[in-house]
Scaffold this motif. Structure first.
Motif, short mmCIF file in Angstrom:
data_model
loop_
_atom_site.label_atom_id
_atom_site.label_comp_id
_atom_site.label_asym_id
_atom_site.label_seq_id
_atom_site.Cartn_x
_atom_site.Cartn_y
_atom_site.Cartn_z
N LEU A 38 0.82 -1.21 0.00
CA LEU A 38 0.00 0.00 0.00
C LEU A 38 0.86 1.26 0.00
N THR A 39 2.04 1.20 0.61
CA THR A 39 2.96 2.33 0.54
C THR A 39 3.38 2.58 -0.89
N VAL A 40 3.73 1.51 -1.60
CA VAL A 40 4.10 1.65 -3.01
C VAL A 40 2.93 2.18 -3.82
N GLN A 41 1.75 1.62 -3.61
CA GLN A 41 0.58 2.06 -4.36
C GLN A 41 0.33 3.55 -4.16
N THR A 42 0.37 3.99 -2.90
CA THR A 42 0.11 5.40 -2.61
C THR A 42 1.17 6.30 -3.21
#
Length: 335
Positions: A289-293
């Protein structure tokens, strides 16, 4: 500018709100609640009409809507309203009672729910969201088993975010830490393989954030989860990943994260162990989710011809820290 889709959605919502609409029904003008590539949402009084994204897998969406309307998620997920004209196949030759079609896009109808007030962050329903997730994760699949449900689309959304970043910033060195953190994830978390059986073991929302909660009936009803476009069978840790990632990056205060986690555990949520360190279960999804954001931040800022804002930069810095971790540390929780 008012589009044909928005006008058609407003008319559909109005007709659904009034079985016998008169020329002077007194309704307010239809209001656009969202108009994005992933969905256009228009409200007319007590009814909301949503045009789902172009190219949506309508067979999978029909299954998701049918699940939402079933007894298992009652009191957890907002249930759709029957479509006035069922025109979209459900995948088995039948028509879904909850889908119609406008301008080539599948459309569903919903009762209006009162959203979270963005102007009152202290009243944000983190504990309520955690309890709803715990209850959702304990819902057993319908007859036919988990294979009758579509897969939770969390990894697919992460992969789409990275694709958008690449398209918006081809060859940009600013993407290097994000791509490095992305490569550190296992194939299933990048939507390149099915999730392992020991992880894909719960009914998941797939895109949990506070914008996915409403009070229904409005105003003042109980909190319910909305937007099942990404729901399905998968890894329940993904539904905790956004608040976990925000906490790890410093965007969510520790006391809020601890209240959220405690509420989830108290409600019997299966994504993490009942006590002790939750990160063995959460680390992988939180990194994803960090990468996605961060990828969406770079894509959006490039499209808007600006530098990343302060919050976006926090998530980009978090990706850089993930990318700098020794491989053995990321591999430990990547199976």
């Amino acid at each position: 500018m008012t589009t044909a889709v928005v006008r058609a959605l407003g008319a559909l919502a109005h007709a659904a709100a009034h079985a016998l609409p008169g020329p002077r029904c007194g309704c307010p003008a239809p209001a656009v609640l969202a108009d994005r590539a992933d969905g256009t949402v228009v409200r007319c009084g007590p009814v909301v009409a949503k045009a789902h994204a172009a190219g949506t897998d309508t067979a999978a969406l029909a299954v998701r809507l049918g699940l939402t309307a079933g007894p298992g998620p009652a009191g957890i997920l907002l249930a759709p309203l029957p479509a006035r004209t069922a025109a979209v196949p459900a995948g088995d030759g039948a028509a879904s009672p909850y889908l119609t079609e406008l301008h080539g896009r599948p459309v569903s109808l919903w009762p209006y729910g009162e959203p979270v007030d963005p102007g009152d962050p202290d009243a944000a329903p983190w504990e309520e969201a955690a309890v709803l997730l715990a209850r959702l994760h304990r819902v057993r699949p319908a007859p036919g088993g988990p294979e009758a449900l579509p897969a939770m689309r969390g990894p697919a959304k992460a992969a789409l975010a990275v694709s958008r970043m690449r398209a918006a910033r081809p060859g940009d060195p600013a993407t290097a830490p994000v791509l490095a953190a992305w490569r550190g994830l296992p194939p299933w978390a990048r939507d390149e393989a099915p999730a392992p059986a020991d992880r894909a073991n719960a009914l998941c929302h797939g895109d949990l954030h506070l914008g996915q909660l409403v009070r229904s009936p409005a105003p003042g009803g109980p909190w319910l989860l909305i937007d099942v476009d990404d729901a399905g069978w998968g890894d329940p840790s993904w539904d905790l990943a956004r608040p976990a990632a925000w906490y790890a990056a410093g965007l969510l205060p520790p006391e809020v994260w601890l209240r959220f986690l405690a509420a989830y555990r108290t409600a019997g949520g299966p994504a993490v162990r009942a006590d002790g360190d939750p990160w063995p279960e959460l680390d992988l999804a939180a990194r994803a989710l960090t990468v996605q954001t961060a990828a969406l931040a770079l894509a959006k800022s490039a499209t808007e011809h600006r530098a990343p804002d302060e919050v976006e930069q926090v998530m980009l810095d978090a990706c850089a820290r993930i990318a700098a971790l020794p491989p053995e540390l990321t591999a430990e929780h990547s199976s």
